[in-house]
Design an enzyme around this catalytic site. Structure first.
Site, mmCIF file in Angstrom:
data_model
loop_
_atom_site.group_PDB
_atom_site.id
_atom_site.type_symbol
_atom_site.label_atom_id
_atom_site.label_comp_id
_atom_site.label_asym_id
_atom_site.label_seq_id
_atom_site.Cartn_x
_atom_site.Cartn_y
_atom_site.Cartn_z
ATOM 1 N N GLY A 78 0.801 -1.220 0.000
ATOM 2 C CA GLY A 78 0.000 0.000 0.000
ATOM 3 C C GLY A 78 0.832 1.267 0.000
ATOM 4 O O GLY A 78 0.314 2.355 0.187
ATOM 5 N N LYS A 81 3.770 1.929 -4.641
ATOM 6 C CA LYS A 81 4.827 1.599 -5.609
ATOM 7 C C LYS A 81 4.255 1.314 -6.994
ATOM 8 O O LYS A 81 4.699 1.879 -7.986
ATOM 9 C CB LYS A 81 5.613 0.357 -5.126
ATOM 10 C CG LYS A 81 6.186 0.502 -3.734
ATOM 11 C CD LYS A 81 6.956 -0.725 -3.320
ATOM 12 C CE LYS A 81 6.138 -1.998 -3.226
ATOM 13 N NZ LYS A 81 5.154 -2.030 -2.139
ATOM 14 N N GLU A 215 7.316 -6.398 -9.622
ATOM 15 C CA GLU A 215 7.414 -7.660 -8.871
ATOM 16 C C GLU A 215 7.763 -8.863 -9.748
ATOM 17 O O GLU A 215 6.962 -9.778 -9.903
ATOM 18 C CB GLU A 215 6.111 -7.920 -8.107
ATOM 19 C CG GLU A 215 5.862 -6.819 -7.088
ATOM 20 C CD GLU A 215 4.947 -7.261 -5.975
ATOM 21 O OE1 GLU A 215 4.837 -8.478 -5.748
ATOM 22 O OE2 GLU A 215 4.354 -6.382 -5.336
#
Lengths: 319, 331
Positions: A78, A81, A215
């Site tokens: 949160g 990013k 990610e």
């Protein structure tokens, strides 16, 4: 400089061309402060904010990303990013802000134009084109295809040669990512890790200068993780700049030259991996600022009393 | 011989002008839905624009037939732009809502009393097919043994299937090109395609326009086939029949719409004739307490509906679809 994306001659993933040392040397003199100026920034962002209702998801005053380095963007869940990623790449519109890529302003530019300039991203939830084969997934990544214009699409002699060249390039990248055996399979039949690889490989087809990975390690098994790490490092060796969001601290420590930490939408710390991970602000952001204080009885009473006083005050004000 | 009549009657429809109309409409939907993933539920609207403006150009404004064709095609492009500009940046379902509403607005407007002197209200337009009739090279009845057509009908289906063939070749050429690859990519995940530097909005618009042009051509054929253009030919069920045709043949397959249309019209006519024969006359095969002649005429739709459901359950890829592709969706 366009990246050299042909397969390394040796067939190994990682050829050390000394770019890591170069990048770290360039960053050695940069101060470890949020918004620190870099010697050769590829991206410079100022006053970028994005509000969702009452929540300011992104509120970045100033940040620079060094060219030719691997920069990690970390922060608790949160922290904003991915939103920041979306803003930089044109997938979301900020409320305020300006940012440049290679000195060219990108504010308000559509996502596809940003990609064409050489700033290409991948997604947290992998987006492979499931019902296209792996090689078609790759071919679609090539930019400037004349066969992609409606007027010329029907006449293969306009685009056949280009298609062949793109296919060769795609084949070489697939080989490097060890996906060449899957070439003619539907992308939808790949495993999660292979999809991550394909997405990264496909992004290379755009010939990016800056590759932004959201990610890259999420949902990848440990064996594949090592090879993915190698691939990311080799992007830097090929002259690309890498900017990635990651939760996996081992990866961040292992491959990044510089780390930017976000919390509650703001950049709260910057620096090389080791210094950032020891930074009190970062530890506070991840674990909360009072985690190391023992609450004794008196302390607790005091806090409680303060809260009550405030409550009473508020009540009075309300009346 | 009843069985022979049954087969020849069904075949007549399966190859006839109606099948041409639905093949054309479904080719358009195939480009939009099958390849690009755009849910256009207003193909009937494009057909209305095509049919009405072709007919009105000749019958109302006294222009040439070819001006009418050009006007029909041109306005269907305008319609695609009007529908696409506000909705193509949004999620796919918005286009579906807007198109289904727009098609109905177009139909109601063109059939309205206010525009009676232009478009003939609910009775529609007649006397616009002269140029088309004059071009007819067939002067006598065409008899192929089991099926036979009047010269005008044969000219309709002959020219119609040629247009279908051209359409199929165009779609085939487009979909094997890098342009078609971008469309398929958009169908799978438009953000991924955008991240690779493609102007997704522009591609969706091109797809919507091309599909709409096929809709307009289908509209020309509806008007010519009936030698009359009126609002009933472009009701909402027209779009859904076209979707049935597409799904039956197999979406995202070049020949899907063509085979789908032939099979659809064969089956629906077969069922119609079959139940007609069963319940016909003073002493029908089927006792009246089971089904009257009137009820039998609805059986074809009931059975087609059931068939469509079974198709979606057991062979959702249609006749031509690839089972391998479907396996992917299960993941």
């Amino acid at each position: 400089m366009p990246a050299d994306t042909t397969a390394p001659a040796s067939g190994s993933e990682y050829v050390d061309r000394g770019r890591a040392a170069e990048a770290r040397k360039a960053l050695a003199s940069v101060e470890h402060e949020p918004g620190a100026p870099k010697p050769d920034p590829i991206v410079v962002a100022d006053e970028v904010t994005r509000q969702f209702g009452g929540l300011k998801a992104v509120d970045v005053a100033h940040v620079e990303i060094q060219r030719g380095a691997i920069t990690a963007l970390i922060g608790p869940n949160g922290a904003g990013k991915t939103t920041f990623f979306n803003l930089l790449t044109g997938f979301d519109r900020p409320n305020t802000g300006r940012w440049t890529f290679n000195g060219k302003s990108l504010a308000g530019m559509s996502a596809y134009k940003v990609a064409r300039l050489g700033m290409v991203r991948t997604f947290q939830l992998t987006k492979v084109l499931a019902k296209l084969t792996v090689i078609e997934n790759m071919r679609i990544g090539a930019t400037g295809q004349s066969g992609e214009s409606l007027a010329r699409a029907m006449f293969p002699f306009f685009w056949r040669a280009q298609e062949k060249a793109n296919t060769e390039r795609a084949g070489a990248i697939l080989q490097r990512f060890k996906l060449d055996a899957k070439r003619d399979d539907f992308a939808g039949s790949l495993s999660g890790g292979q999809r991550k690889l394909l997405e990264m490989a496909r992004a290379l087809m755009v010939e990016p200068e800056l590759i932004m990975l959201d990610e890259p390690m999420a949902g990848v098994n440990p064996a594949l993780k090592q090879s993915l790490l190698g691939h990311v490092k080799s992007l830097r060796e090929d002259g690309m700049t890498v900017f990635f969001v990651e939760h996996d601290m081992d990866m961040v420590r292992d491959i990044s030259d510089w780390v930017i930490v976000m919390a509650q939408g703001q950049v709260i710390a910057e620096g090389p991996p080791d210094s950032v991970m020891a930074d009190q602000r970062v530890i506070d952001a991840y674990l909360g600022s009072h985690h190391d204080q023992v609450l004794d009885f008196e302390e607790e009473e005091k806090i409680l009393q303060e809260a009550q006083e405030e409550h009473v005050k508020n009540e009075e004000e309300a009346q | 011989m009843d069985i022979l009549n049954l087969l020849s009657g069904s075949l007549q429809q399966a190859l006839g002008p109606t099948a041409v109309v639905y093949a054309l409409a479904a080719i358009g939907l195939n480009v939009q839905f099958g390849y690009t993933g755009l849910l256009n539920f207003g193909q009937a609207g494009f057909m209305a624009i095509g049919g009405y403006f072709m007919a009105a150009s000749v019958a109302t404004w006294g222009l040439s037939f070819w001006v009418g064709i050009a006007l029909g095609l041109g306005l269907s492009v305008v319609l695609a732009l009007l529908l696409g500009i506000p909705t193509l940046r949004l999620r796919a379902d918005y286009l579906a809502i807007v198109t289904i509403a727009a098609a109905e607005i177009i139909r109601q407007t063109l059939g309205s009393v206010t525009l009676l002197k232009w478009f003939g209200g609910q009775d529609g337009l007649i006397n616009f097919q002269r140029t088309f009739v004059e071009m007819n090279p067939f002067s006598s009845r065409v008899d192929l043994g089991i099926v036979a057509w009047r010269p005008f009908d044969f000219w309709l289906l002959f020219s119609g299937w040629i247009l279908v063939a051209i359409g199929v070749v165009v779609v085939w050429l487009l979909m094997r090109s890098p342009w078609g690859r971008v469309l398929k990519g958009i169908r799978e995940d438009e953000d991924a395609v955008r991240s690779l530097g493609k102007n997704v909005y522009s591609y969706k618009m091109q797809s919507l326009i091309i599909g709409g042009l096929f809709g307009a051509v289908a509209g020309f054929y509806v008007a010519l086939q009936h030698t009359n253009m009126n609002p009933t030919w472009v009701a909402t069920d027209t779009t859904f029949f076209a979707y049935t045709v597409l799904l039956l043949g197999g979406a995202a397959r070049v020949l899907g719409p063509v085979v789908g249309s032939i099979v659809f019209w064969f089956l629906i006519t077969f069922l119609d004739l079959f139940f007609g024969i069963l319940t016909r006359g003073a002493d029908p095969f089927m006792p009246e307490w089971i089904m009257t002649n009137q009820q039998a005429s609805l059986m074809r739709l009931i059975i087609m509906g059931l068939a469509l459901m079974l198709l979606m359950i057991f062979r959702p890829q249609g006749i031509f679809g690839d089972r391998r592709e479907l396996a992917i969706d299960a993941r």
